[in-house]
Design a protein around this motif. Structure first.
Motif, mmCIF file in Angstrom:
data_model
loop_
_atom_site.group_PDB
_atom_site.id
_atom_site.type_symbol
_atom_site.label_atom_id
_atom_site.label_comp_id
_atom_site.label_asym_id
_atom_site.label_seq_id
_atom_site.Cartn_x
_atom_site.Cartn_y
_atom_site.Cartn_z
ATOM 1 N N LYS A 46 -42.293 99.377 -26.737
ATOM 2 C CA LYS A 46 -43.088 98.308 -26.120
ATOM 3 C C LYS A 46 -44.557 98.675 -26.203
ATOM 4 O O LYS A 46 -44.912 99.861 -26.120
ATOM 5 N N GLY A 47 -45.396 97.678 -26.386
ATOM 6 C CA GLY A 47 -46.817 97.986 -26.533
ATOM 7 C C GLY A 47 -47.711 96.896 -26.004
ATOM 8 O O GLY A 47 -47.285 95.753 -25.787
ATOM 9 N N ILE A 48 -48.954 97.275 -25.802
ATOM 10 C CA ILE A 48 -49.958 96.321 -25.305
ATOM 11 C C ILE A 48 -51.218 96.494 -26.143
ATOM 12 O O ILE A 48 -51.565 97.614 -26.538
ATOM 13 N N GLY A 49 -51.855 95.387 -26.470
ATOM 14 C CA GLY A 49 -53.063 95.471 -27.287
ATOM 15 C C GLY A 49 -54.002 94.339 -26.940
ATOM 16 O O GLY A 49 -53.586 93.338 -26.367
ATOM 17 N N MET A 50 -55.258 94.502 -27.295
ATOM 18 C CA MET A 50 -56.218 93.449 -26.982
ATOM 19 C C MET A 50 -57.204 93.237 -28.122
ATOM 20 O O MET A 50 -57.294 94.047 -29.034
ATOM 21 N N ALA A 51 -57.918 92.144 -28.036
ATOM 22 C CA ALA A 51 -58.979 91.868 -29.002
ATOM 23 C C ALA A 51 -59.882 90.783 -28.423
ATOM 24 O O ALA A 51 -59.509 90.110 -27.458
ATOM 25 N N CYS A 52 -61.049 90.654 -29.026
ATOM 26 C CA CYS A 52 -62.002 89.626 -28.599
ATOM 27 C C CYS A 52 -62.406 88.776 -29.803
ATOM 28 O O CYS A 52 -62.068 89.088 -30.934
ATOM 29 N N GLY A 53 -63.164 87.747 -29.530
ATOM 30 C CA GLY A 53 -63.662 86.916 -30.622
ATOM 31 C C GLY A 53 -64.661 85.901 -30.114
ATOM 32 O O GLY A 53 -64.843 85.750 -28.904
ATOM 33 N N PHE A 54 -65.296 85.234 -31.055
ATOM 34 C CA PHE A 54 -66.214 84.153 -30.678
ATOM 35 C C PHE A 54 -66.211 83.116 -31.793
ATOM 36 O O PHE A 54 -65.754 83.381 -32.903
ATOM 37 N N PHE A 55 -66.697 81.938 -31.496
ATOM 38 C CA PHE A 55 -66.703 80.897 -32.519
ATOM 39 C C PHE A 55 -67.758 79.843 -32.204
ATOM 40 O O PHE A 55 -68.169 79.677 -31.070
#
Ligand SMILES: Cc1cc2nc3c(=O)[nH]c(=O)nc-3n(C[C@H](O)[C@H](O)[C@H](O)COP(=O)(O)OP(=O)(O)OC[C@H]3O[C@@H](n4cnc5c(N)ncnc54)[C@H](O)[C@@H]3O)c2cc1C
Lengths: 292, 787
Positions: B430-439
């Motif tokens: 099991k795992g957890i991850g994140m990320a960001c972004g813009f537009f």
């Protein structure tokens, strides 16, 4: 994509259906749920001048519990089979097969006879029929005929059915005590999927010795037809029912029993590897259910 | 904070009753008296010279009314960006992909039209074809277009700051590659259209499009007509995702057929034709090098990307620029370079799709951020906070973040996902991850170079004073824009939402660039607000005159006139209003003067009260080549956390939960914002997990239906916790900005980072089929001697 033109017939009995079929022979096709037939007609994979609908023939969609066996009419839908108590209680691998076929909408129309006649190596109800030793019931104007399901599949889309025959149903012997079965299908997504590999296993054991008395393993999508993993089955005979045996059976099924191909849905190498994993897992669950 | 009466609520969408009862009319529901059916002849070959076309047998078939080829349609080139027009309606000398249009037929029935298409005889001389970037770039490769040596459709070279220096001063430098697969938009409604000429020569094209305005201009140009004589109407549309953001060859062929037959002609794409036309997300091959300091400070990005373009440019020139310009943010970064190449080949053309150009670059880069964090032993979430841009910051390529709730988004997903407890403490598998972004919240410039207004809106008050009609040429394609503009009009006028009637999607209603680049809420929203203010001002001016009070002392709220201080005596006005309505039983009795009375009086004094509104962005961006692409009056931003389970034996990945926070400025309709977030996540998951257009060796699409092209089903969708973060965007109407595309940016990398957390493997190619993940796990096990 438009449907081609054809003449539509809607007989009320098996006999009438057979008479129509005899008359129009290979220029006619039976229609059950239509979830394969209509797609194939639209895509121009097949053509036909006559369509003989089986939907008005009630006898074909019955499911009968004879105690020592159960008879499933060819036109029983996946939804109906799934909801039938005896299937839920005694044929859990078949239930899981029909539950994994298509979507709710498809399961309300798709029939088991259509799935078997379509004879896709990936067909979801086929491995379960193999491990439950289903007998295929056929009828023509000349009389009835029975044939073990193993002998029925001849290739992708090909079966032993004759041009003037109709598939009326299947007889599945009721599994003995201390037996269990399980089915797993592996695809790319969780629903509406064409299987990359699908496996069903049946296992009967002696509760005193824990020895495996009987086992049947069926593999889908790894050969021209669904097949039995006979070498893996042989290996398990009289072995203690435990994780190590299941693992070994998986290894044999993977290396010796299957002959998968590469296609755009998956590579042969991956299919092979998954035969190992799914054989092991279905046996383990079958054993768990057998103990209950 | 300002209180609102209509916006910032969960108002029911105005199209819900129609859609829920099946009364919403889509193109295919429409039929006209005497209507003909059209069908296209499309090339079966990927690359071939056309030696001759014989239409005589087709023309002779009973029921056939017209057969047209390039002889009828001419050789006017069109496309998306004027500098890159490289398509003609029908192939003239050669065909460039399987599906290239050669001829079209109009007949009394679709059956006949299809039969006639089969009777058209085309003699081809098969040319060698290329299907990959590598093959297309070879010295001896056949060329698709004259004037494009090496089949290079476009290239971009940019550097901001000093990348070499930046990397030299970095303690950690990471280079990785990332590749996705060609996508299909997989919208539910396939394109369709009806073209008809009236007796005065005016052409009306009813079409399933995102951009009535651009279609109108393209049709006018290709048919050689005045723009004013071409009307494009968009009925209800079953989504587009970017693929319907330009005129398609069927629309043009349909207009030519209608012109020739003088009858209404209807045409539809089948699903396999949708796949053949394509115009969806490119296949991108990225190589990115990122440098950072030991403390996590980002120093530089060196970015190279190759786009597998297909046979024509379509949106490609914009795509290849977007790919570079939308990478650096939402982080502070002084040095960034980009080398982008788009290459032609004999597959259908790629174009724009949700998150235009930027999605896969982000998938590559946001994984690198996690790698850097791992190397320096920092929480990846912390690393992002450390580098995050803030309100008022400008990127090194001149994109200004006039509002930026990035830190609120990160904090929201941290809390929503229980990140601090879970990160580093998940069980195996099991795992957890994140990320960001813009537009962007709307492209800063139109597709054709112009000073045009990006949106004009008309608000007209009905003579009885009760209702406001809003006319906009914008495109409701399922996202909820009609509802948003009705809400903005109601809020601005100060009347209840029920008193708005809105009509949209018709070029006769004005100019609106349409539904792409997540522009409508901000841009059409502005124009709507402007128009409503104009109408309101006219009403209040009449009142001011009649009641002898200054305009500034009045306002309208909830359908009533509000006076600052003591209300003047308005009984005379009320009597006048009531006299107009003898026999009516609903005359106003309220203590307050109603909007209805005021607006009726205004009509009596001035005639029709029509408010007009318009919007175009202020001058945006830098001076370098390509500076325009990526500019926007505002930027949305988002953060996502993915939680996954990886089956270590089969490679199957299950997404257990997505926590998604998005800064959309002021949420005009909260439910619609969440809908866009959910939809973006679902599309992002599809791209990550399943989607891939597959070709055979002849350049034909193998999986041209939704059975074999796998978008997510409801069974694959995890729980999505959508958290709306609001900021006050100075350039947005009521502070509103985008959510339609930005919300997809973090999805792919968040999942990829979670898969790494769960299984210890990094995947550099999409989609994450069980097979691909399985092989990665096997490789990992072998390398690390794990059994
Ligand atoms: C969207 C979709 C998803 C699907 N997903 C799956 C899936 O996940 N797994 C899977 O296995 N299949 C799937 N299928 C295939 C199909 O639904 C099944 O094979 C189904 O069981 C076919 O049954 P039917 O009643 O619809 O057959 P029909 O289409 O009516 O008939 C199929 C063939 O069998 C013949 N036939 C039918 N009944 C008889 C009879 N009694 N006697 C003689 N001949 C007969 C017909 O003439 C025809 O040639 C899917 C199909 C669709 C459209």
């Amino acid at each position: 994509m438009l449907l081609p033109k054809f003449e539509f017939h809607e007989p009320g009995t098996i006999k009438e259906a057979l008479e129509l079929k005899k008359k129009w022979s290979s220029t006619a096709r039976f229609l059950a749920g239509g979830t394969d037939l209509l797609v194939h007609l639209k895509k121009k994979i097949i053509t036909t001048d006559h369509i003989i609908s089986l939907q008005k023939i009630e006898a074909l969609s019955q499911i009968r519990d004879n105690k020592d066996s159960v008879e499933i009419g060819a036109c029983a839908t996946m939804a109906k089979i799934s909801g039938t108590p005896v299937i839920k209680e005694k044929f859990s691998a078949l239930k899981s097969g029909v539950d994994n076929l298509g979507t709710h909408l498809i399961r309300n129309r798709a029939t088991i006879g259509g799935n078997v006649t379509n004879a896709s190596p990936a067909g979801d109800s086929l491995p379960a029929l193999l491990i439950y030793k289903a007998v295929v019931l056929l009828e023509s104007l000349d009389g009835k005929r029975e044939i073990p399901i193993e002998e029925f599949f001849k290739g992708p889309g090909k079966t032993d059915m004759k041009v003037d025959e109709i598939l009326t149903g299947f007889r599945l012997p009721t599994p003995p005590a201390h037996s269990g079965a399980h089915y797993i299908q592996l695809g790319k997504r969780k629903s509406s999927e064409i299987n990359v590999v699908n496996v069903a296993s049946f296992l009967e054991f002696d509760p005193k010795t824990k020895k495996i008395l009987n086992t049947r393993i069926a593999l889908g999508s790894v050969a021209a037809t669904p097949i039995r993993a006979l070498k893996a089955e042989a290996l398990l005979k009289d072995k203690i029912a435990e994780e190590a045996s299941f693992y070994k059976a998986g290894e044999i099924a993977r290396t010796e029993d299957c002959k998968p191909i590469d296609d755009f849905r998956g590579s042969a190498a991956y299919r092979r590897a998954m035969v190992g994993v799914l054989t092991k897992r279905t046996l383990a669950t079958a054993f768990e259910l057998a103990g209950k | 904070m300002k209180e609102y009466d209509v916006i910032s609520t969960r108002a029911n969408r105005i199209d819900t009753p129609d859609k829920a009862t099946g009364r919403a009319v889509f193109v295919d529901d429409i039929s006209r008296p005497g209507m003909l059916y059209g069908a296209l002849l499309q090339s079966p070959h990927a690359h071939a010279k056309i030696i001759s076309i014989d239409t005589s047998a087709a023309e002779k078939l009973k029921g056939v009314k017209a057969v047209i080829t390039s002889k009828d349609a001419g050789d006017i080139k069109y496309g998306v960006s004027p500098a890159r027009y490289d398509e003609t309606v029908f192939a003239i000398d050669k065909v460039r992909y399987v599906g290239d249009e050669i001829a079209a037929v109009a007949a009394e029935s679709l059956d006949i039209a299809l039969a006639a298409v089969e009777l058209i005889k085309v003699e081809y001389e098969i040319l060698p074809a290329v299907f990959t970037i590598e093959d297309a770039m070879k010295d001896d490769a056949p060329l698709l277009h004259e004037g494009s040596p090496k089949n290079l459709c476009a290239e971009v070279h940019q550097e901001f700051g000093n990348v070499e220096e930046g990397l030299k001063n970095s303690d950690i430098v990471i280079t990785t590659k990332m590749k996705n697969k060609r996508q299909d938009g997989a919208f539910i409604e396939m394109q369709g259209c009806i073209a008809e000429f009236d007796n005065l020569g005016v052409l009306t094209l009813t079409s399933s499009t995102q951009v009535p305005h651009y279609v109108q201009r393209t049709v006018a140009m290709v048919l050689g007509m005045d723009v004013g004589k071409v009307r494009v109407i968009k009925p209800y549309v079953g989504a587009g995702f970017g693929i319907k953001a330009s005129a398609n060859p069927m629309e043009l062929a349909c207009c030519f057929l209608a012109k020739k037959t003088r009858k209404p002609v209807k045409m539809n794409y089948t699903r396999d034709q949708v796949f053949m036309l394509a115009r969806a997300r490119h296949q991108f091959s990225h190589t990115i090098t990122t440098g950072a300091k030991k403390d996590g400070t980002l120093m530089a990005i060196k970015h190279e990307c190759w786009l597998d373009g297909g046979a024509y440019t379509s949106f490609g020139i914009a795509t290849v620029y977007y790919t570079g310009s939308l990478l650096g943010g939402p982080y502070k970064l002084d040095n960034m370079s980009y080398d982008g190449y788009r290459v032609y080949n004999n597959k259908p053309a790629c174009g724009a799709q949700r998150g235009h150009g930027a999605v896969i670059a982000r998938a590559c880069f946001e994984q690198q951020l996690d790698m850097i964090a791992e190397k320096i032993g920092m929480d990846p979430l912390q690393l992002r906070i450390k580098n995050m841009m803030e309100t008022g910051d400008t990127t090194c390529n001149d994109l200004n973040m006039s509002s930026f709730g990035m830190s609120e988004c990160i904090e929201a997903v941290r809390k929503g996902s229980d990140w601090d407890k879970k990160k580093g403490h998940m069980p195996k598998g099991k795992g957890i991850g994140m990320a960001c972004g813009f537009f962007v919240s709307g492209a800063g410039y139109p597709i054709y170079r112009s000073d045009t207004w990006h949106g004009t809106v008309i608000v007209k008050l009905t003579e009885d004073g009760g209702t406001a009609l809003v006319y906009t040429a914008s495109a409701e394609i399922g996202q909820g824009s009609d509802t948003a503009f009705a809400m903005i009009a109601a809020e601005t006028l100060g009347i209840p939402l029920e008193n708005i009637r809105l009509a949209s999607g018709d070029t006769d209603m004005g100019v609106d660039l349409g539904a792409y680049s997540s522009r409508q809420t901000l841009m059409t929203g502005h124009a709507t607000k402007d128009a409503a203010e104009h109408a309101k001002k006219q009403v209040l001016e009449v009142l001011a005159e009649q009641l002898k009070v200054p305009v500034e002392s009045m306002d309208i709220r909830k359908g009533f006139i509000e006076f600052k201080g003591k209300a003047p005596d308005f009984s005379e006005l009320r009597t006048r209003y009531i006299k107009e309505h003898r026999g009516w039983i609903d005359n106003p009795k309220s203590e307050k003067l109603t909007f209805r009375e005021a607006s009726r009086i205004a009509f009596l004094e001035k005639g029709s009260i029509v408010g007009t509104g318009k919007y175009k962005p202020h001058l945006l961006g830098g001076k370098f080549k390509g500076a325009a692409v990526g500019t926007s009056p505002a930027y949305g931003c988002s953060a996502q956390v993915a939680e996954v389970t990886v089956d270590m034996e089969t490679g199957q990945v299950t997404i257990d939960k997505i926590t998604d926070a998005h800064d959309c400025g002021k949420a005009i309709n909260l439910t619609s914002v969440e809908g866009q977030m959910q939809g973006s996540v679902s599309m992002g998951i599809g791209e990550t997990m399943h989607e891939e257009v597959i070709f055979d060796k002849q350049g034909r699409v193998l999986n041209h239906d939704l059975a074999e092209y796998k978008i997510v089903t409801s069974m694959d969708m995890p729980m999505v916790e959508a958290i709306v973060v609001e900021s006050a965007e100075p350039n947005g109407p009521y502070g509103a900005k985008e959510v339609g595309e930005g919300a997809i940016m973090p999805t792919i990398p968040a999942i990829l980072n979670a898969v790494y957390d769960a299984a210890g493997v990094r995947l550099y190619e999409l989609p994450l089929t069980p097979e691909r993940v399985y092989h990665a796990i096997q490789e990992y096990k072998e390398k690390n001697n794990i059994k």
